[in-house]
Design a protein around this motif. Structure first.
Motif, PDB file in Angstrom:
ATOM      1  N   THR A 175      39.479  30.872  51.915  1.00  0.00           N
ATOM      2  CA  THR A 175      39.768  29.588  51.441  1.00  0.00           C
ATOM      3  C   THR A 175      39.955  29.499  49.892  1.00  0.00           C
ATOM      4  OG1 THR A 175      37.442  29.028  51.515  1.00  0.00           O
ATOM      5  CG2 THR A 175      38.763  28.121  53.654  1.00  0.00           C
ATOM      6  N   GLU A 176      39.322  30.714  49.139  1.00  0.00           N
ATOM      7  CA  GLU A 176      39.291  30.544  47.890  1.00  0.00           C
ATOM      8  C   GLU A 176      39.259  32.422  47.268  1.00  0.00           C
ATOM      9  OE1 GLU A 176      37.613  28.191  44.052  1.00  0.00           O
ATOM     10  OE2 GLU A 176      36.999  27.753  46.057  1.00  0.00           O
ATOM     11  N   ILE A 177      40.096  32.502  46.454  1.00  0.00           N
ATOM     12  CA  ILE A 177      40.362  33.785  45.926  1.00  0.00           C
ATOM     13  C   ILE A 177      39.757  33.778  44.431  1.00  0.00           C
ATOM     14  CG2 ILE A 177      41.701  35.829  45.464  1.00  0.00           C
ATOM     15  CD1 ILE A 177      43.497  34.707  47.535  1.00  0.00           C
ATOM     16  N   MET A 178      38.870  34.628  44.032  1.00  0.00           N
ATOM     17  CA  MET A 178      38.456  34.683  42.439  1.00  0.00           C
ATOM     18  C   MET A 178      38.550  36.211  42.271  1.00  0.00           C
ATOM     19  SD  MET A 178      35.192  32.446  43.809  1.00  0.00           S
ATOM     20  CE  MET A 178      35.167  33.104  45.425  1.00  0.00           C
ATOM     21  N   VAL A 179      39.454  36.305  41.124  1.00  0.00           N
ATOM     22  CA  VAL A 179      39.673  37.728  40.621  1.00  0.00           C
ATOM     23  C   VAL A 179      38.894  37.825  39.275  1.00  0.00           C
ATOM     24  CG1 VAL A 179      41.553  39.240  39.913  1.00  0.00           C
ATOM     25  CG2 VAL A 179      42.043  37.500  41.742  1.00  0.00           C
ATOM     26  N   ASN A 180      37.993  38.844  39.138  1.00  0.00           N
ATOM     27  CA  ASN A 180      37.134  39.133  38.042  1.00  0.00           C
ATOM     28  C   ASN A 180      37.822  40.217  37.597  1.00  0.00           C
ATOM     29  OD1 ASN A 180      35.801  36.744  39.129  1.00  0.00           O
ATOM     30  ND2 ASN A 180      33.873  37.821  39.320  1.00  0.00           N
ATOM     31  N   LEU A 183      47.652  42.715  36.847  1.00  0.00           N
ATOM     32  CA  LEU A 183      46.936  41.379  37.131  1.00  0.00           C
ATOM     33  C   LEU A 183      47.708  40.276  36.168  1.00  0.00           C
ATOM     34  CD1 LEU A 183      45.252  39.253  38.339  1.00  0.00           C
ATOM     35  CD2 LEU A 183      43.407  40.342  36.849  1.00  0.00           C
ATOM     36  N   ARG A 184      48.072  40.560  34.774  1.00  0.00           N
ATOM     37  CA  ARG A 184      48.771  39.795  34.014  1.00  0.00           C
ATOM     38  C   ARG A 184      50.279  39.313  34.529  1.00  0.00           C
ATOM     39  NH1 ARG A 184      47.546  39.550  28.265  1.00  0.00           N
ATOM     40  NH2 ARG A 184      49.361  38.201  28.300  1.00  0.00           N
ATOM     41  N   ILE A 223      42.569  32.773  33.279  1.00  0.00           N
ATOM     42  CA  ILE A 223      42.223  32.721  31.812  1.00  0.00           C
ATOM     43  C   ILE A 223      42.035  34.163  31.325  1.00  0.00           C
ATOM     44  CG2 ILE A 223      39.714  32.966  32.703  1.00  0.00           C
ATOM     45  CD1 ILE A 223      39.043  31.464  29.788  1.00  0.00           C
ATOM     46  N   ILE A 224      42.762  34.348  30.206  1.00  0.00           N
ATOM     47  CA  ILE A 224      42.971  35.825  29.923  1.00  0.00           C
ATOM     48  C   ILE A 224      42.305  36.155  28.543  1.00  0.00           C
ATOM     49  CG2 ILE A 224      45.165  35.941  30.965  1.00  0.00           C
ATOM     50  CD1 ILE A 224      46.350  35.748  28.106  1.00  0.00           C
ATOM     51  N   ILE A 251      36.358  38.495  28.848  1.00  0.00           N
ATOM     52  CA  ILE A 251      36.111  39.723  28.111  1.00  0.00           C
ATOM     53  C   ILE A 251      36.569  40.703  28.984  1.00  0.00           C
ATOM     54  CG2 ILE A 251      34.111  41.292  27.267  1.00  0.00           C
ATOM     55  CD1 ILE A 251      32.876  38.526  26.564  1.00  0.00           C
ATOM     56  N   ASP A 252      36.186  40.829  30.212  1.00  0.00           N
ATOM     57  CA  ASP A 252      36.372  41.918  31.282  1.00  0.00           C
ATOM     58  C   ASP A 252      37.835  41.989  31.812  1.00  0.00           C
ATOM     59  OD1 ASP A 252      33.730  42.935  30.876  1.00  0.00           O
ATOM     60  OD2 ASP A 252      33.087  41.302  32.396  1.00  0.00           O
ATOM     61  N   GLY A 253      38.873  41.374  31.215  1.00  0.00           N
ATOM     62  CA  GLY A 253      40.042  41.238  31.666  1.00  0.00           C
ATOM     63  C   GLY A 253      40.608  39.847  32.299  1.00  0.00           C
ATOM     64  N   PRO A 254      41.638  39.703  32.600  1.00  0.00           N
ATOM     65  CA  PRO A 254      42.110  38.384  33.135  1.00  0.00           C
ATOM     66  C   PRO A 254      41.354  38.033  34.206  1.00  0.00           C
ATOM     67  CG  PRO A 254      44.049  39.942  32.739  1.00  0.00           C
ATOM     68  CD  PRO A 254      42.769  40.916  32.562  1.00  0.00           C
ATOM     69  N   THR A 255      41.306  36.739  34.396  1.00  0.00           N
ATOM     70  CA  THR A 255      40.526  35.982  35.499  1.00  0.00           C
ATOM     71  C   THR A 255      41.349  35.073  36.091  1.00  0.00           C
ATOM     72  OG1 THR A 255      38.386  36.414  34.261  1.00  0.00           O
ATOM     73  CG2 THR A 255      38.245  34.898  36.278  1.00  0.00           C
ATOM     74  N   LEU A 256      41.463  35.208  37.519  1.00  0.00           N
ATOM     75  CA  LEU A 256      42.108  34.210  38.399  1.00  0.00           C
ATOM     76  C   LEU A 256      41.452  33.759  39.284  1.00  0.00           C
ATOM     77  CD1 LEU A 256      45.486  33.379  38.818  1.00  0.00           C
ATOM     78  CD2 LEU A 256      45.342  35.282  40.177  1.00  0.00           C
ATOM     79  N   THR A 257      41.628  32.408  39.683  1.00  0.00           N
ATOM     80  CA  THR A 257      41.032  31.713  40.790  1.00  0.00           C
ATOM     81  C   THR A 257      42.084  30.885  41.372  1.00  0.00           C
ATOM     82  OG1 THR A 257      38.858  31.351  39.070  1.00  0.00           O
ATOM     83  CG2 THR A 257      39.007  30.057  41.252  1.00  0.00           C
TER      84      THR A 257
END
Length: 714
Positions: free
Chosen positions: A365-370, A396-397, A431-432, A437-443
């Motif tokens: 239901t949700e994907i969180m890319v850290n 990822l970008r 957010i990039i 800080i630790d790389g692009p984040t995608l939710t």
């Protein structure tokens, strides 16, 4: 399991299938099964082999017993020479009708009994034939040495390549060779494939065999045409060909996690953050680079312009090129790993890379890319770490760019965060660096492929039937409703369900940051906000759109979420004749929802006294629905509260329904019950003055279905 197909009819593939199968049985002294899987079969194999059909593939698909060495002799027809036959049809009047899953299941069972199965696929690869391709050990493509047949064979080879069939598994057989036809060398040059066999033309022997209903290899094995079949069988059985392709069918010997995109080993290196990339990832990077050189993917994606037919054609062409590159770069790769490599490269080239499988999983239901190395998933309310990763920050970008660019949005150092949506409506936030800080984040909050309805809320124990009936009455009769809840509690989903209760005769205007609502009514206008352009101008806010809707003659205004000054404009709309409007706010209780609305109104920049704002809220809002995500991951409507009015400086609330927690079950699921408080909403009298009859038992616990429920919804 050997498949026989041809680019067009009339090349003699059915005759070839029968004679090849009988030669195979004679030379190997093994039991051989002929399976007729020709979509246009008229029972040709019965005439060629002289075997009367007993059962069809469809009959075996419906067979309830076990297929084994004891049952097969009574189910399949057998030639005295020892060749068995499974028909597609029993007569020319019938047509083959078997689904792909059943066909695969039957063939897999038979493969445990017969050393060799020869499958006549026909010249049209439908869904069933395409599914069987994955189970074949090798494929013979039969063609005649004339230009039209060779052209159709070239087309068929392209289709097989799109289906990710390795080149080494496909062999060209030239049938009906004569002194005036194209030579095998010319055909091989045209098709860019080696010709494994050239069957001479012998119309007399073939015609006599058909008249007798007996394969000519049984009676004319010493003739040139009969000898060519013997040579072919010996070539593939004693020359090591079948052993070599068998190794390609087997899975990779090295362990690898199913569905993972890459596998990395962290090692110390000269510069911080460097990783040693494994051979599989290096292969993918190499093939991807060659793909970019071969095809202009960016132009191809631009040219599709959302056209499904063009997108499908681009995907097929790209998959074919990738298959050819994999055959060139890694010709001996096991077939299972090859299919996975082709899929992953295709996903990276045209899709969202490693996220494609996660988006296809209905349970996620949700994907969180850290960052590229950590992808967390929410399944059934629980968050877990996925084994899937990205190859790098760059990949990822690129995925983030592929999401936001078609929507006319951008993400870069100047605007390092963005809200967007996928084609299916799933909500996306990215957010990039340098903010992340630790790389692009995608939710990604996935949008349910199957629309959620009020019936789902009943199945999940999120509401009772009485609560749903009450909410339907409130929506149909034009009450202004606020849905309150925390992040991820299901506010937007509930708003979508309530919007389905709006009568189809009314004009509805929806306003959202990223369009998620899917209203089924015909008279709907959907508006979406717009961020600023590269010059920092041109932004259209939710508040701008809410004010604009007032000029569009709306009956209902539905705002996806109030998170700023638009709350004041929303309240004014509710107070000026737009009854039945709905929106959501972030808060943890109905009382907090009132305070939240007050705070949002102050953000509008109007210097209004608090009492005036509260009066606006008390006059505009009729009902607050509080939805919550509980500690066990389940989501429930925990309160339905009426906004009664003002008492001094305080907005008066009256709870109508509530959810009362009572503990946990053995699986740590929350146990509780829905209760009607017994209070009768004040607006019920207004409904009844309009002629809407509402039974008072709706607000009694006996009829509200009070019962213990436990969490279980996604």
């Amino acid at each position: 399991m050997i498949g026989i197909t041809g680019g067009k009819g009339g090349v003699g593939k059915s005759v070839f299938t029968a004679n090849f199968a009988f030669s195979l049985a004679s030379e190997t002294r093994s039991q051989v099964l002929i399976v007729d899987l020709d979509a246009r079969s008229c029972g040709d194999q019965s005439y060629i082999t002289g075997i009367k059909p007993n059962k069809t593939l469809q009959d075996l698909a419906g067979f309830t017993g076990a297929l084994n060495t004891q049952t097969v002799p009574s189910l399949l027809s057998r030639h005295p020479n020892g060749v068995y036959y499974l028909a597609a049809v029993k007569s020319p009047e019938e047509s083959m009708a078997v689904d792909p899953e059943s066909a695969i299941r039957v063939l897999q069972s038979l493969a445990k009994i017969f050393p060799f199965i020869v499958v006549d696929l026909g010249s049209e690869l439908g869904p069933t034939q395409s599914a069987v391709l994955d189970a074949l050990q090798t494929i013979f493509v039969v063609s005649t040495p004339e230009i039209l047949a060779i052209n159709q064979t070239y087309r068929l080879l392209g289709e097989l390549s799109k289906a990710s069939i390795p080149n080494d598994l496909i062999q060209i057989v030239l049938n009906k060779m004569n002194s005036t036809s194209l030579t095998p060398q010319m055909v091989a040059q045209t098709l860019r494939r080696q010709v494994i066999a050239a069957i001479p033309q012998d119309d007399v022997t073939t015609a006599n065999a058909l008249q007798r209903g007996q394969p000519f290899v049984l009676t004319s094995s010493k003739t040139p045409i009969g000898s060519s079949y013997v040579d072919l069988v010996r070539q593939i059985t004693t020359g090591g060909y079948l052993q070599r392709v068998a190794r390609m069918i087997k899975p990779a010997s090295s362990p690898r996690a199913t569905g993972t995109s890459i596998h990395k080993t962290e090692v110390p290196s000269g510069s911080e953050g460097e990783r040693k990339i494994d051979p599989k990832t290096l292969l993918k990077i190499r093939i991807h680079s060659e793909l970019i050189k071969t095809m202009d993917l960016k132009k191809g994606l631009t040219d599709t312009q959302g056209d499904n037919a063009k997108e499908r054609a681009l995907k097929e062409k790209t998959q074919q090129v990738i298959s050819q590159l994999v055959d060139r770069e890694a010709p001996s790769m096991p077939r299972g790993e090859r299919v996975q490599i082709v899929k992953e490269i295709l996903d990276e080239a045209l899709g969202l890379g490693p996220l494609e499988d996660l988006l296809a999983d209905e349970h996620v239901t949700e994907i969180m890319v850290n960052g590229p190395d950590r992808i967390f998933l929410e399944k059934d309310g629980r968050v877990t770490l996925s084994p899937i990763t990205f190859t790098s920050n760059l990949q990822l970008r690129n995925v983030i760019e592929r999401i936001v660019t078609p929507l006319g949005r951008r993400i870069d150092e100047k605007t390092p965060y963005v809200d967007a949506r996928l084609k299916d409506g799933s909500r996306v936030h990215a957010i990039i660096e340098p903010l992340s800080i630790d790389g692009p984040t995608l939710t990604i909050r996935k949008f349910a492929k199957k629309p959620i309805t009020h019936k789902n809320y009943l199945e999940w124990g999120s509401m009772t039937q009485s609560m749903i009936d009450f909410l339907r009455l409130c929506v149909e009769n034009g009450l202004n409703i606020i849905i309150s809840g925390g992040t991820g509690s299901g506010k937007t989903t509930l708003l979508n369900v309530l919007s389905s209760f709006i009568p189809p005769s009314e004009r509805i205007i929806t306003v959202e940051d990223a369009a998620e609502l899917q209203l089924k009514q015909a008279h709907v206008v959907r508006l979406e906000s717009r961020p600023a352009n590269m010059e920092g101008t041109g932004a259209i806010t939710i508040r701008d759109l809410v004010r604009n809707t007032l000029r569009m003659r709306p009956d209902r205004i539905v705002v996806g979420e109030c998170r700023g000054g638009e709350a004041l404009d929303m309240l004014q709309a509710m107070n000026t004749g737009h009854d039945g409007s709905m929106t959501t706010v972030h808060s943890n209780s109905p009382r907090e929802a009132i305070s939240r609305l007050e705070t949002l109104c102050l953000m509008a920049g109007m210097d209004l006294p608090s009492k005036a704002i509260r009066e606006q809220i008390a006059g505009a809002v009729d009902l607050i629905i509080q939805i919550s995500r509980l500690s066990d991951g389940s989501r429930k409507v925990i309160s339905l509260t009426e906004v009664v009015g003002m008492q001094g400086d305080v907005v008066t609330l009256q709870e109508i329904f509530r959810f009362k927690e009572e503990g946990f079950d053995k699986n740590r699921k929350i146990i509780g019950q829905f209760q009607a408080t017994g209070a009768i909403p004040s607006f019920i009298e207004e409904f009844e003055r309009r002629g809407v009859k509402i039974p008072r038992t709706l607000f009694a616990n006996a009829s509200s279905g009070i019962k213990k429920v436990s969490g279980g919804n996604p």
